[in-house]
Design a protein around this motif. Structure first.
Motif, PDB file in Angstrom:
ATOM      1  N   PRO A 117       0.778  -0.792   0.120  1.00  0.00           N
ATOM      2  CA  PRO A 117      -0.358   0.164   0.192  1.00  0.00           C
ATOM      3  C   PRO A 117       0.484   1.050   0.039  1.00  0.00           C
ATOM      4  N   LEU A 118       0.329   2.679  -0.369  1.00  0.00           N
ATOM      5  CA  LEU A 118       1.155   3.708  -0.836  1.00  0.00           C
ATOM      6  C   LEU A 118      -0.005   4.309   0.571  1.00  0.00           C
ATOM      7  N   ASP A 119       1.035   5.188   1.323  1.00  0.00           N
ATOM      8  CA  ASP A 119       0.804   5.902   2.478  1.00  0.00           C
ATOM      9  C   ASP A 119       1.083   7.376   2.028  1.00  0.00           C
ATOM     10  N   LEU A 120       0.322   8.271   2.525  1.00  0.00           N
ATOM     11  CA  LEU A 120      -0.095   9.340   2.219  1.00  0.00           C
ATOM     12  C   LEU A 120       0.863  10.088   3.025  1.00  0.00           C
ATOM     13  N   VAL A 121       1.843  11.089   2.193  1.00  0.00           N
ATOM     14  CA  VAL A 121       3.030  11.248   4.210  1.00  0.00           C
ATOM     15  C   VAL A 121       3.012  13.355   3.916  1.00  0.00           C
ATOM     16  N   VAL A 122       2.703  13.575   4.956  1.00  0.00           N
ATOM     17  CA  VAL A 122       2.417  15.243   5.118  1.00  0.00           C
ATOM     18  C   VAL A 122       2.639  15.558   5.914  1.00  0.00           C
ATOM     19  N   GLN A 139       6.136   7.539 -11.916  1.00  0.00           N
ATOM     20  CA  GLN A 139       4.967   6.976 -12.743  1.00  0.00           C
ATOM     21  C   GLN A 139       3.741   6.148 -12.624  1.00  0.00           C
ATOM     22  N   LEU A 140       4.199   5.458 -10.924  1.00  0.00           N
ATOM     23  CA  LEU A 140       3.493   4.918  -9.954  1.00  0.00           C
ATOM     24  C   LEU A 140       2.326   6.103  -9.343  1.00  0.00           C
ATOM     25  N   VAL A 141       3.113   6.764  -9.292  1.00  0.00           N
ATOM     26  CA  VAL A 141       2.138   8.116  -8.476  1.00  0.00           C
ATOM     27  C   VAL A 141       1.352   8.577  -9.636  1.00  0.00           C
ATOM     28  N   LEU A 142       2.151   9.415 -10.165  1.00  0.00           N
ATOM     29  CA  LEU A 142       0.716   9.469 -11.829  1.00  0.00           C
ATOM     30  C   LEU A 142      -0.493   8.622 -11.623  1.00  0.00           C
ATOM     31  N   ALA A 143      -0.162   7.455 -12.019  1.00  0.00           N
ATOM     32  CA  ALA A 143      -1.439   6.424 -12.205  1.00  0.00           C
ATOM     33  C   ALA A 143      -2.268   5.714 -11.023  1.00  0.00           C
ATOM     34  N   ALA A 144      -1.507   6.180  -9.867  1.00  0.00           N
ATOM     35  CA  ALA A 144      -2.138   6.311  -9.034  1.00  0.00           C
ATOM     36  C   ALA A 144      -3.324   7.645  -8.697  1.00  0.00           C
ATOM     37  N   CYS A 145      -2.760   8.896  -9.121  1.00  0.00           N
ATOM     38  CA  CYS A 145      -3.738  10.239  -9.370  1.00  0.00           C
ATOM     39  C   CYS A 145      -4.317  10.225 -10.110  1.00  0.00           C
ATOM     40  N   MET A 146      -4.168   9.319 -10.961  1.00  0.00           N
ATOM     41  CA  MET A 146      -5.281   9.493 -12.868  1.00  0.00           C
ATOM     42  C   MET A 146      -6.259   8.327 -12.273  1.00  0.00           C
ATOM     43  N   SER A 147      -5.575   7.290 -11.445  1.00  0.00           N
ATOM     44  CA  SER A 147      -6.934   6.419 -10.876  1.00  0.00           C
ATOM     45  C   SER A 147      -7.486   6.137  -9.955  1.00  0.00           C
ATOM     46  N   ALA A 148      -7.260   8.270  -8.645  1.00  0.00           N
ATOM     47  CA  ALA A 148      -8.614   8.772  -8.369  1.00  0.00           C
ATOM     48  C   ALA A 148      -8.853   9.787  -7.916  1.00  0.00           C
ATOM     49  N   GLY A 149      -8.889  10.492 -10.129  1.00  0.00           N
ATOM     50  CA  GLY A 149      -9.425  11.272 -10.944  1.00  0.00           C
ATOM     51  C   GLY A 149      -8.854  12.877 -10.817  1.00  0.00           C
ATOM     52  N   PHE A 150      -8.009  12.616 -10.375  1.00  0.00           N
ATOM     53  CA  PHE A 150      -7.131  13.967 -10.833  1.00  0.00           C
ATOM     54  C   PHE A 150      -5.635  13.657 -11.389  1.00  0.00           C
ATOM     55  N   THR A 151      -4.494  14.425 -11.960  1.00  0.00           N
ATOM     56  CA  THR A 151      -3.842  14.605 -12.291  1.00  0.00           C
ATOM     57  C   THR A 151      -2.825  15.664 -11.541  1.00  0.00           C
ATOM     58  N   PRO A 152      -1.994  15.583 -10.612  1.00  0.00           N
ATOM     59  CA  PRO A 152      -0.967  16.087  -9.577  1.00  0.00           C
ATOM     60  C   PRO A 152      -0.125  17.353  -9.950  1.00  0.00           C
ATOM     61  N   HIS A 153      -0.058  18.108  -9.475  1.00  0.00           N
ATOM     62  CA  HIS A 153       0.043  19.387  -9.592  1.00  0.00           C
ATOM     63  C   HIS A 153       1.385  19.691  -8.791  1.00  0.00           C
ATOM     64  N   ILE A 154       2.321  19.039 -10.024  1.00  0.00           N
ATOM     65  CA  ILE A 154       4.099  18.446  -9.056  1.00  0.00           C
ATOM     66  C   ILE A 154       4.934  19.660  -8.588  1.00  0.00           C
ATOM     67  N   ALA A 155       5.299  19.245  -7.688  1.00  0.00           N
ATOM     68  CA  ALA A 155       5.817  21.106  -7.096  1.00  0.00           C
ATOM     69  C   ALA A 155       7.435  20.632  -7.153  1.00  0.00           C
ATOM     70  N   HIS A 156       7.783  19.829  -7.233  1.00  0.00           N
ATOM     71  CA  HIS A 156       8.805  18.800  -6.661  1.00  0.00           C
ATOM     72  C   HIS A 156       9.476  17.574  -7.111  1.00  0.00           C
ATOM     73  N   GLY A 201       6.562  21.739   4.656  1.00  0.00           N
ATOM     74  CA  GLY A 201       5.608  22.545   4.096  1.00  0.00           C
ATOM     75  C   GLY A 201       5.394  22.651   2.228  1.00  0.00           C
ATOM     76  N   LEU A 202       5.793  21.944   2.089  1.00  0.00           N
ATOM     77  CA  LEU A 202       6.339  22.543   0.273  1.00  0.00           C
ATOM     78  C   LEU A 202       5.552  20.982  -0.274  1.00  0.00           C
ATOM     79  N   GLY A 203       5.006  20.071   0.078  1.00  0.00           N
ATOM     80  CA  GLY A 203       4.192  19.419  -0.951  1.00  0.00           C
ATOM     81  C   GLY A 203       4.177  18.222  -0.320  1.00  0.00           C
ATOM     82  N   VAL A 204       3.479  17.605  -0.475  1.00  0.00           N
ATOM     83  CA  VAL A 204       3.099  16.080   0.103  1.00  0.00           C
ATOM     84  C   VAL A 204       3.335  14.566  -0.734  1.00  0.00           C
ATOM     85  N   ILE A 205       3.926  13.319  -0.410  1.00  0.00           N
ATOM     86  CA  ILE A 205       3.792  12.720  -0.969  1.00  0.00           C
ATOM     87  C   ILE A 205       3.676  11.184  -0.861  1.00  0.00           C
ATOM     88  N   LEU A 206       3.663  10.164  -1.416  1.00  0.00           N
ATOM     89  CA  LEU A 206       3.604   8.667  -1.804  1.00  0.00           C
ATOM     90  C   LEU A 206       4.253   8.171  -0.893  1.00  0.00           C
TER      91      LEU A 206
END
Length: 303
Positions: free
Chosen positions: A170-175, A208-225, A240-245
């Motif tokens: 599983p991929l966890d969201l880190v904030v 590739q993994l993150v983009l595929a996961a986000c698109m499956s969830a219905g959005f294209t991520p804004h890639i900041a870094h 505070g510069l972003g979130v990560i899977l």
């Protein structure tokens, strides 16, 4: 037992140029060209023809490759049966390869277990991206690989490989530790759709993994870094510069303080990890022993 020049032809077919094949095989381009010429001369057929600045495989070469795949599978199966029947102590070199998390969490226990059980066996680990691991298997530079399924992975029907699922990680969201999402009981990936994202460099498995996961969830991520190392990515999150899977198998440092949020909903993002061998090689006793250790380690880490 099988003519090593067939391996050269396979890598040329896989990568399309003499230079690329030479790089994978750790040969010089002239050595690759020489072996191809010698193989063609011994067989009495033309294997490659010049096409522009590159080479094109002939029909004869493709017939030869098809038979070479069958020969390789039969030889791998025969070698495994011979070793099992003889009950002899494994010797020589056995190579495990895999992506970064596998190389740090799953492969070391397997290498140590094989070393302890078979003192005459030399075990080594190679950390590599999935495409490189497939090349290592084809070049017979590796015996067993742990790989993440990506859009570029060979299909499960590819006759050159035996690919079987090991686990879904599983991929966890880190904030940041004080992020508003930490106060929710259930968080989905779509809840982070408006966040700035930290992903790997374009072309990497993680990207590739993150983009595929986000698109499956219905959005294209804004890639900041872009960050390829977990320490780098989580340091950006902490400021505070972003979130990560982050895959659950990946260990994170406690400093700086972060919040790791398991995600709910469908689809819950995960990466599928495979054990991969050359076709016919899975019944090799050493391969089986390594897979047993890896499976037990995976079950202990992710019950």
């Amino acid at each position: 037992m099988i003519d090593s020049r067939l391996r050269v032809l396979k890598m040329l077919a896989e990568h399309g140029t003499v230079t690329a094949a030479a790089e994978v095989l750790n040969y010089t381009p002239s050595a690759v060209s020489y072996q191809l010429r010698q193989l063609a001369a011994d067989l009495g057929v033309e294997l490659v023809v010049q096409q522009g600045r590159g080479l094109r495989l002939t029909n004869a070469a493709r017939v030869l490759l098809r038979h070479a795949e069958r020969l390789q599978e039969q030889w791998e199966a025969a070698r495994g049966e011979l070793l099992a029947a003889a009950g002899a102590e494994p010797t020589g070199q056995f190579t495990l390869c895999g992506f970064s998390t596998a190389a740090s969490r799953l492969l070391p226990p397997a290498a140590a277990g094989l070393r302890d059980a078979h003192p005459h066996l030399t075990v080594r680990i190679i950390e590599a991206e999935p495409d490189r691991c497939y090349d290592l298997l084809l070049a017979e530079e590796a015996d067993l690989a742990l790989l993440v399924v990506t859009a570029d992975s060979p299909p499960m029907t590819d006759n050159r490989f035996d690919q079987r699922p090991l686990l879904d990680d599983p991929l966890d969201l880190v904030v940041p530790h004080d992020h508003p999402l930490t106060r929710r009981r259930h968080v989905t990936l779509a809840d982070a759709a408006r966040e700035p994202w930290i992903v790997g460099a374009p072309g990497t498995t993680y990207h590739q993994l993150v983009l595929a996961a986000c698109m499956s969830a219905g959005f294209t991520p804004h890639i900041a870094h872009h960050a390829d190392e977990w320490d780098t990515g989580t340091a950006l999150v902490a400021h505070g510069l972003g979130v990560i899977l982050v895959p659950r198998l990946t260990r994170l440092r406690d400093d700086p303080p972060l919040a790791r949020i398991p995600l709910h909903g469908e689809p819950a993002p995960a990466r599928r990890i495979l054990t991969v061998t050359r076709r016919g090689a899975r019944e090799n006793p050493t391969v089986l022993h390594a897979i047993e250790i890896i499976t037990a380690t995976a079950e202990a880490l992710l019950p």
